[in-house]
Scaffold this motif. Structure first.
Motif, PDB file in Angstrom:
ATOM      1  N   ASP A   9     -32.331 -64.277  28.236  1.00  0.00           N
ATOM      2  CA  ASP A   9     -31.268 -63.513  28.883  1.00  0.00           C
ATOM      3  C   ASP A   9     -31.798 -62.668  30.033  1.00  0.00           C
ATOM      4  O   ASP A   9     -31.035 -62.089  30.776  1.00  0.00           O
ATOM      5  N   SER A  10     -33.102 -62.580  30.177  1.00  0.00           N
ATOM      6  CA  SER A  10     -33.710 -61.769  31.231  1.00  0.00           C
ATOM      7  C   SER A  10     -33.889 -62.604  32.493  1.00  0.00           C
ATOM      8  O   SER A  10     -34.609 -63.606  32.490  1.00  0.00           O
ATOM      9  N   LYS A  11     -33.245 -62.188  33.579  1.00  0.00           N
ATOM     10  CA  LYS A  11     -33.346 -62.913  34.845  1.00  0.00           C
ATOM     11  C   LYS A  11     -34.801 -62.991  35.303  1.00  0.00           C
ATOM     12  O   LYS A  11     -35.270 -64.047  35.719  1.00  0.00           O
ATOM     13  N   GLU A  12     -35.524 -61.876  35.201  1.00  0.00           N
ATOM     14  CA  GLU A  12     -36.918 -61.865  35.648  1.00  0.00           C
ATOM     15  C   GLU A  12     -37.778 -62.813  34.818  1.00  0.00           C
ATOM     16  O   GLU A  12     -38.577 -63.578  35.364  1.00  0.00           O
ATOM     17  N   ASN A  90     -37.337 -64.259  62.388  1.00  0.00           N
ATOM     18  CA  ASN A  90     -37.844 -62.949  61.999  1.00  0.00           C
ATOM     19  C   ASN A  90     -38.956 -63.023  60.952  1.00  0.00           C
ATOM     20  O   ASN A  90     -39.553 -61.999  60.610  1.00  0.00           O
ATOM     21  N   LYS A  91     -39.167 -64.228  60.410  1.00  0.00           N
ATOM     22  CA  LYS A  91     -40.151 -64.434  59.346  1.00  0.00           C
ATOM     23  C   LYS A  91     -39.911 -63.492  58.170  1.00  0.00           C
ATOM     24  O   LYS A  91     -40.834 -62.919  57.600  1.00  0.00           O
ATOM     25  N   GLU A  92     -38.629 -63.339  57.809  1.00  0.00           N
ATOM     26  CA  GLU A  92     -38.289 -62.515  56.652  1.00  0.00           C
ATOM     27  C   GLU A  92     -37.048 -63.064  55.962  1.00  0.00           C
ATOM     28  O   GLU A  92     -36.249 -63.784  56.569  1.00  0.00           O
ATOM     29  N   THR A  93     -36.917 -62.710  54.686  1.00  0.00           N
ATOM     30  CA  THR A  93     -35.789 -63.175  53.886  1.00  0.00           C
ATOM     31  C   THR A  93     -34.487 -62.588  54.417  1.00  0.00           C
ATOM     32  O   THR A  93     -34.430 -61.416  54.790  1.00  0.00           O
ATOM     33  N   VAL A  94     -33.454 -63.436  54.438  1.00  0.00           N
ATOM     34  CA  VAL A  94     -32.108 -62.990  54.809  1.00  0.00           C
ATOM     35  C   VAL A  94     -31.182 -63.315  53.639  1.00  0.00           C
ATOM     36  O   VAL A  94     -31.089 -64.469  53.217  1.00  0.00           O
ATOM     37  N   ARG A  95     -30.527 -62.282  53.139  1.00  0.00           N
ATOM     38  CA  ARG A  95     -29.573 -62.429  52.046  1.00  0.00           C
ATOM     39  C   ARG A  95     -28.197 -62.047  52.584  1.00  0.00           C
ATOM     40  O   ARG A  95     -28.018 -60.936  53.079  1.00  0.00           O
ATOM     41  N   VAL A  96     -27.236 -62.968  52.456  1.00  0.00           N
ATOM     42  CA  VAL A  96     -25.917 -62.763  53.040  1.00  0.00           C
ATOM     43  C   VAL A  96     -24.863 -62.807  51.939  1.00  0.00           C
ATOM     44  O   VAL A  96     -24.697 -63.839  51.274  1.00  0.00           O
ATOM     45  N   GLU A  97     -24.142 -61.691  51.767  1.00  0.00           N
ATOM     46  CA  GLU A  97     -23.104 -61.598  50.732  1.00  0.00           C
ATOM     47  C   GLU A  97     -21.901 -62.471  51.057  1.00  0.00           C
ATOM     48  O   GLU A  97     -21.285 -63.047  50.166  1.00  0.00           O
ATOM     49  N   ARG A 139     -23.516 -63.762  45.564  1.00  0.00           N
ATOM     50  CA  ARG A 139     -24.178 -64.432  44.435  1.00  0.00           C
ATOM     51  C   ARG A 139     -25.606 -63.933  44.220  1.00  0.00           C
ATOM     52  O   ARG A 139     -26.100 -63.876  43.109  1.00  0.00           O
ATOM     53  N   PHE A 140     -26.292 -63.567  45.299  1.00  0.00           N
ATOM     54  CA  PHE A 140     -27.718 -63.256  45.222  1.00  0.00           C
ATOM     55  C   PHE A 140     -27.949 -61.749  45.338  1.00  0.00           C
ATOM     56  O   PHE A 140     -27.419 -61.102  46.229  1.00  0.00           O
ATOM     57  N   ASN A 141     -28.781 -61.207  44.430  1.00  0.00           N
ATOM     58  CA  ASN A 141     -29.078 -59.778  44.475  1.00  0.00           C
ATOM     59  C   ASN A 141     -30.558 -59.542  44.783  1.00  0.00           C
ATOM     60  O   ASN A 141     -31.306 -60.484  45.065  1.00  0.00           O
ATOM     61  N   GLU A 142     -30.979 -58.284  44.702  1.00  0.00           N
ATOM     62  CA  GLU A 142     -32.371 -57.939  45.023  1.00  0.00           C
ATOM     63  C   GLU A 142     -33.363 -58.647  44.100  1.00  0.00           C
ATOM     64  O   GLU A 142     -34.432 -59.054  44.537  1.00  0.00           O
ATOM     65  N   LYS A 143     -33.017 -58.785  42.815  1.00  0.00           N
ATOM     66  CA  LYS A 143     -33.920 -59.449  41.870  1.00  0.00           C
ATOM     67  C   LYS A 143     -34.079 -60.921  42.223  1.00  0.00           C
ATOM     68  O   LYS A 143     -35.180 -61.464  42.190  1.00  0.00           O
ATOM     69  N   MET A 147     -37.716 -62.524  43.249  1.00  0.00           N
ATOM     70  CA  MET A 147     -38.287 -63.629  42.478  1.00  0.00           C
ATOM     71  C   MET A 147     -38.335 -64.930  43.290  1.00  0.00           C
ATOM     72  O   MET A 147     -39.269 -65.720  43.130  1.00  0.00           O
ATOM     73  N   LEU A 148     -37.363 -65.163  44.152  1.00  0.00           N
ATOM     74  CA  LEU A 148     -37.421 -66.348  45.019  1.00  0.00           C
ATOM     75  C   LEU A 148     -38.561 -66.215  46.026  1.00  0.00           C
ATOM     76  O   LEU A 148     -39.190 -67.212  46.383  1.00  0.00           O
TER      77      LEU A 148
END
Length: 159
Positions: A9-12, A90-97, A139-143, A147-148
């Protein structure tokens, strides 16, 4: 090689298990395409509520479609364009809600609502990006991002 039933049950903890499974799949295989293919398949099997997962690889100063799981996709993406091109530039992660709120979003699948893109960096060199789309907003959060990014850091050691 791995057992889906052992997820908890732990995402991590689940991500840590997937990273171990990734390492087992790729550590003795020198072929980049084989490793990217297995990585995409592993994430597709592991992640719920997604509709596309795969890689875009650097090729002559643009991103070109690589191994993926999902519907047919855009083949070439210029650096700086869309979510993938922005992440690469930008060579960085982009997370889009909400991808519909992202300026210049490239809609390969109309069902996609949110997205995360993680750059594949090896010694500062951009090899490509991991792109994951979801049919639900936010769908995607900080965790997931943390982890990705660890998943990708493990993967690039074998590319």
């Amino acid at each position: 090689m791995f057992n889906v039933q052992s997820y908890s049950d732990s995402k991590e903890k689940n991500y840590e298990l997937v990273i171990k499974q990734l390492k087992a799949l790729v550590e003795d295989e020198p072929n980049r395409i084989a490793n990217l293919s297995n990585a995409a398949a592993l994430l597709n099997q592991f992640l719920d509520r997604i509709n596309w997962v795969g890689f875009y690889l650097m090729d002559d100063k643009e991103l070109v479609l690589g191994p993926f799981q999902g519907l047919p996709a855009c083949v070439r993406i210029p650096i700086g364009k869309g979510v993938c091109g922005t992440s690469a530039g930008n060579k960085e992660t982009v997370r889009v809600e909400d991808v519909h709120q992202f300026p210049g979003h490239i809609a390969c699948d109309a069902a996609s609502q949110s997205e995360i893109v993680v750059p594949l960096l090896l010694d500062g060199e951009l090899l490509g990006v991991l792109d994951i789309d979801s049919p639900e907003k936010d769908r995607f959060n900080e965790k997931d991002q943390e982890m990705l990014e660890k998943f990708v850091q493990t993967l690039v050691q074998y590319l």
